[in-house]
Design an enzyme around this catalytic site. Structure first.
Site, short mmCIF file in Angstrom:
data_model
loop_
_atom_site.label_atom_id
_atom_site.label_comp_id
_atom_site.label_asym_id
_atom_site.label_seq_id
_atom_site.Cartn_x
_atom_site.Cartn_y
_atom_site.Cartn_z
CE LYS A 211 17.40 9.84 -38.46
NZ LYS A 211 18.38 9.56 -38.87
NE ARG B 139 27.38 10.06 -44.19
CZ ARG B 139 26.48 10.63 -43.55
NH1 ARG B 139 25.44 10.39 -45.02
NH2 ARG B 139 25.74 11.06 -42.58
O1 PNS Z 1 21.17 4.99 -39.66
P1 PNS Z 1 21.15 6.19 -38.58
O2 PNS Z 1 19.55 6.89 -38.78
O3 PNS Z 1 22.08 7.21 -38.44
O4 PNS Z 1 21.75 5.46 -37.22
C1 PNS Z 1 20.82 5.86 -36.03
C2 PNS Z 1 20.76 4.23 -35.39
C3 PNS Z 1 19.35 3.51 -36.00
C4 PNS Z 1 21.74 4.16 -35.11
C5 PNS Z 1 20.84 4.97 -34.15
O5 PNS Z 1 19.86 6.10 -33.92
C6 PNS Z 1 20.35 3.96 -32.51
O6 PNS Z 1 20.90 3.45 -32.65
N1 PNS Z 1 19.05 4.13 -32.33
C7 PNS Z 1 18.33 2.90 -30.90
C8 PNS Z 1 18.13 4.19 -29.95
C9 PNS Z 1 19.89 3.58 -28.97
O7 PNS Z 1 20.45 3.02 -28.68
N2 PNS Z 1 20.18 5.17 -28.61
C10 PNS Z 1 21.24 4.87 -27.63
C11 PNS Z 1 22.19 5.09 -28.20
S1 PNS Z 1 22.96 6.99 -28.63
#
Ligand code: PNS
Length: 159
Positions: A41, A90
């Site tokens: 994003k 949520r």
């Molecule tokens: O606030 P958000 O955008 O819902 O958070 C999403 C987040 C940061 C928790 C998720 O995108 C993430 O963990 N990204 C790191 C990449 C990762 O580890 N991906 C594999 C698991 S799906």
């Protein structure tokens, strides 16, 4: 010492995030709020701004630390000797993505558990995206975010 990680984009911090941080900080000895740096994003706030907003609004919680991370969440969790990932749920619309993420992370490392906290019902409609949308058109966000975040949003969107 039991260390948990509450990860997210936090673009920006909402009252819903703060509710989860407050409640989950009581479940662990130390809570690390992990702020994703290299999100797909395009965030409105830089990682430094997002960290500053979180630091200010959680300053009264002594066992909460704010850190940036990039790459895999599971690596960040391990680097910080944490054993738990905390996410807020949520509504049912969150569930599919959250379940996929929790199962992916469990597959990557079965020593790390994910737990979900049911969002306080007063914040169940609230998201950073909704807050940005309202703020963009000079709508009132004072009930959705802490005062310092409302100020930062105002600065971003003032003409
Ligand atoms: O606030 P958000 O955008 O819902 O958070 C999403 C987040 C940061 C928790 C998720 O995108 C993430 O963990 N990204 C790191 C990449 C990762 O580890 N991906 C594999 C698991 S799906």
């Amino acid at each position: 010492m039991k260390i948990g990680v509450y990860p997210g984009t936090f673009d920006p911090t909402t009252n819903g995030h703060l509710d989860i941080i407050t409640r989950s900080s009581q479940m662990v000895d130390e809570l690390i709020v992990g702020v994703l740096h290299n999100s797909k994003k395009q965030p409105l706030f830089s990682v430094e701004e997002r960290i500053e907003m979180l630091r200010t609004t959680t300053a009264h919680l002594p066992n909460v630390k704010i850190k940036a991370f990039s790459g895999l969440l599971i690596d960040f969790v391990n680097q910080n000797n944490a054993f738990l990932i905390i996410r807020g749920l949520r509504a049912i619309t969150d569930f599919e993505f959250e379940l996929q993420m929790a199962q992916t992370n469990y597959n990557l490392d079965s020593n790390i558990e994910t737990v979900f906290l049911a969002t306080n019902v007063q914040y169940s409609f609230l998201s950073s995206s909704v807050v940005k949308e309202v703020a963009q058109f000079q709508g009132h966000v004072e009930n959705f975010v802490p005062p310092i975040v409302a100020e930062k949003l105002w600065e971003k969107f003032k003409k």
